[in-house]
Motif scaffolding. Structure first.
Motif, short mmCIF file in Angstrom:
data_model
loop_
_atom_site.label_atom_id
_atom_site.label_comp_id
_atom_site.label_asym_id
_atom_site.label_seq_id
_atom_site.Cartn_x
_atom_site.Cartn_y
_atom_site.Cartn_z
N GLU A 282 70.25 14.18 40.61
CA GLU A 282 70.03 12.53 40.98
C GLU A 282 70.49 11.54 39.75
OE1 GLU A 282 65.57 12.61 41.29
OE2 GLU A 282 65.53 10.68 39.81
N ARG B 78 49.41 8.82 40.60
CA ARG B 78 50.17 8.75 40.08
C ARG B 78 50.68 9.56 39.26
NH1 ARG B 78 55.23 6.65 38.00
NH2 ARG B 78 54.76 7.07 35.64
N THR C 65 53.78 11.49 40.82
CA THR C 65 54.71 10.77 39.78
C THR C 65 55.40 10.73 38.50
OG1 THR C 65 54.08 9.38 41.36
CG2 THR C 65 56.39 8.68 40.97
N HIS C 66 54.51 11.08 38.13
CA HIS C 66 54.84 11.19 36.38
C HIS C 66 55.38 12.20 36.39
CE1 HIS C 66 53.22 9.45 32.31
NE2 HIS C 66 53.32 10.86 32.27
N LYS D 56 56.25 13.79 38.39
CA LYS D 56 57.82 14.68 39.21
C LYS D 56 59.13 14.36 37.98
CE LYS D 56 61.53 13.47 41.73
NZ LYS D 56 62.74 12.94 41.15
N GLY D 57 58.72 13.04 37.06
CA GLY D 57 59.80 12.52 36.50
C GLY D 57 60.33 13.52 35.06
N ASN E 149 62.32 16.29 36.45
CA ASN E 149 63.71 16.09 36.41
C ASN E 149 64.19 16.54 35.64
OD1 ASN E 149 63.52 14.27 38.60
ND2 ASN E 149 63.34 12.62 37.37
N ALA F 268 61.47 6.83 31.15
CA ALA F 268 60.58 6.59 32.39
C ALA F 268 59.95 5.60 32.63
CB ALA F 268 60.18 7.68 33.11
N LEU F 269 58.28 5.46 30.91
CA LEU F 269 57.10 4.98 30.70
C LEU F 269 58.07 3.16 31.17
CD1 LEU F 269 54.91 7.22 30.02
CD2 LEU F 269 55.08 6.59 32.26
N LEU G 69 59.86 1.57 33.55
CA LEU G 69 58.74 1.46 34.52
C LEU G 69 58.10 0.11 33.82
CD1 LEU G 69 57.58 4.75 35.63
CD2 LEU G 69 58.49 3.24 36.98
N ILE H 152 62.66 0.00 37.21
CA ILE H 152 63.53 1.32 37.14
C ILE H 152 64.47 1.56 37.69
CG2 ILE H 152 62.32 2.39 39.22
CD1 ILE H 152 61.87 4.04 35.95
C1 MEV Z 1 61.81 8.96 39.47
O1 MEV Z 1 63.07 10.18 40.13
C2 MEV Z 1 61.01 9.70 38.37
C3 MEV Z 1 60.23 8.39 38.37
O2 MEV Z 1 59.28 8.12 39.60
C4 MEV Z 1 59.47 9.03 37.21
C5 MEV Z 1 57.70 7.75 36.93
O3 MEV Z 1 57.90 7.25 37.68
O4 MEV Z 1 57.63 8.40 36.05
C6 MEV Z 1 60.80 7.15 37.88
#
Ligand code: MEV
Length: 422
Positions: free
Chosen positions: A79, A253, A256-257, A259-260, A263, A359-360, A363, A368
């Motif tokens: 990524e 949320r 996604t939080h 998931k980041g 990463n 990331a935060l 955002l 992003i």
């Molecule tokens: C993208 O791979 C990860 C983010 O979406 C994490 C997040 O939103 O905190 C940027």
């Protein structure tokens, strides 16, 4: 289909011929696969039906300061911008004094599940009376682990339903991930519960919910280090705290939080040959430990500082499995200077916290996409066939386009090449 029977018994070269003869790959693709089979003897030892090594890009994050130790962190990810963002987050935290970590215990849990129980309380009592015997049986099944200072530490019995019981053993697996040790030990305990205790064993297996391998990493960042793009650090810090609250309240949320966060965590675990699926599964279960899925980090303000903390199970290892076999893993381990599983667990949790900060911060400030765009355009340039210096030239041209897609990129590349011919 008959050709695929006993595929694993065929020599590597004949496996490729089988795929070719079955029209699954072309001659050119066979040649391409061959160039990706870096060491087919080794590949055959690590996985079944091996054909090639599937490569992912590896990069380095340099800015780690964990418990006072500077660290170089190899990360494997497909990524774009994960490593750039991570470096960024880690640099801010290092400038602020680095990460402080805490590990209370490092034990893996194994389960023997008993079913068809008539009198659960009686069975629980019986097992509790024989806890030491069960520990001994587990340890006898893995003498080499005991010799290295590890072994079973305690037994716990949980009633899952009137007829269903889980006998849990906590195992000190020392420096390894320990899946094989735990499974072997649990099967031995299962065998005894079946034959001597006359119980109906459904299964014996480790649990990836490693609640006794929790690791915590925290940092404290003065507002001034968060100033960015004309926005005050204090403002950004407050927005990060709101983003953290949001991830505690809203599962959409929170996923996604987290998931980041993963990463970064997965990228290091892959580089270190660890079972990242085990860490993923445990992390997400831990994120829902109180019945609702929540963010794995928490950010708050203390005086003029943004304070961050991450806590999650970290069932990782620095020996065993493919770790001592795969050449890049061996190099990565050496490059990091990792001495113990606890040190790696501390670092990996810190990587998750740095990734989340980056990331935060993006955002709640410029968004992003700005940071992602440069690398995405570069990937697009490569996708449409740009080579060497064309990649940078085309990336620059695409920055001026409203909707840069494959069609636009192909057109621009053709124009670039025509211009070069003239
Ligand atoms: C993208 O791979 C990860 C983010 O979406 C994490 C997040 O939103 O905190 C940027």
């Amino acid at each position: 289909m008959t050709k695929f029977i006993k595929f694993y018994q065929k020599k590597w070269h004949y496996r490729l011929i089988t795929l070719l003869n079955d029209d699954l790959i072309s001659d050119d693709e066979k040649t391409e696969i061959e160039t990706h089979a870096l060491n087919h003897e080794l590949g055959d030892q690590i996985t079944e039906n091996y054909i090639a090594d599937f490569t992912l890009p590896e990069g380095i994050a340099f800015n780690y300061l964990v418990d006072g130790k500077k660290m170089t962190v190899p990360m494997v990810t497909e990524e774009p911008s994960v490593i750039a963002a991570n470096n960024n987050g880690a640099k801010i935290i290092a400038t602020a004094g680095g990460f402080t970590t805490k590990i209370e215990s490092r034990l893996m849990i194994g389960q023997v599940i008993l079913e068809n129980i008539d009198d659960a309380d009686n069975v629980i009592n019986q097992i509790n009376e024989h806890q030491l015997d069960l520990i001994k049986i587990a340890n006898t099944a893995r003498p080499s682990l005991v010799k290295r200072g590890g072994g079973a530490r305690w037994v716990r019995v949980r009633k899952l339903a009137a007829d269903l019981i889980s006998v849990d053993l906590a195992i000190d697996v020392q420096e390894a991930m320990g899946a094989n040790s735990v499974n072997t030990m649990m099967e031995a305990v299962g065998e005894t519960l079946q034959t001597q205790f006359k119980q109906d064993v459904l299964m014996s297996i480790l649990s990836n919910y490693a609640t006794d391998s929790l690791v915590e990493s925290s940092c404290s960042i003065p507002f001034t280090l968060l100033d960015s793009a004309g926005i005050s650090g204090e403002h950004i810090a407050k927005k990060i705290v709101s983003a953290s609250r949001l991830a505690q309240l809203d599962p959409y949320r929170a996923v996604t939080h987290n998931k980041g966060i993963m990463n970064g965590i997965d990228a290091v675990l892959i580089a270190l040959g660890n079972d990242w699926r085990a860490v993923e599964a445990g992390a997400h279960a831990y994120a829902s430990k109180d019945g609702q899925y929540r963010g794995l980090t928490k950010w708050s303000i203390v005086s003029d500082n943004l304070v961050g903390i991450i806590k999650l199970p970290m069932p990782i290892g620095v020996v065993g499995g493919s770790i001592d076999i795969v050449p890049m893993v061996k190099i990565n381990k050496k490059m990091m200077g990792i001495k113990s599983a606890k040190e790696l667990a501390s670092l990996v949790a810190s990587v998750g916290l740095a990734q989340n900060l980056a990331a935060l911060k993006a955002l709640v400030s410029e968004g992003i996409q700005k940071g992602h765009m440069g690398l995405q355009l570069k990937s697009l340039a490569v996708k449409v066939g740009a080579v060497d210096e064309e990649v940078a030239q085309l990336t620059e041209l695409l920055k001026n386009e409203n909707r840069p897609d494959t069609e636009v990129a192909t057109k621009k590349l053709n124009e670039l090449r025509k211009k070069g011919d003239n």
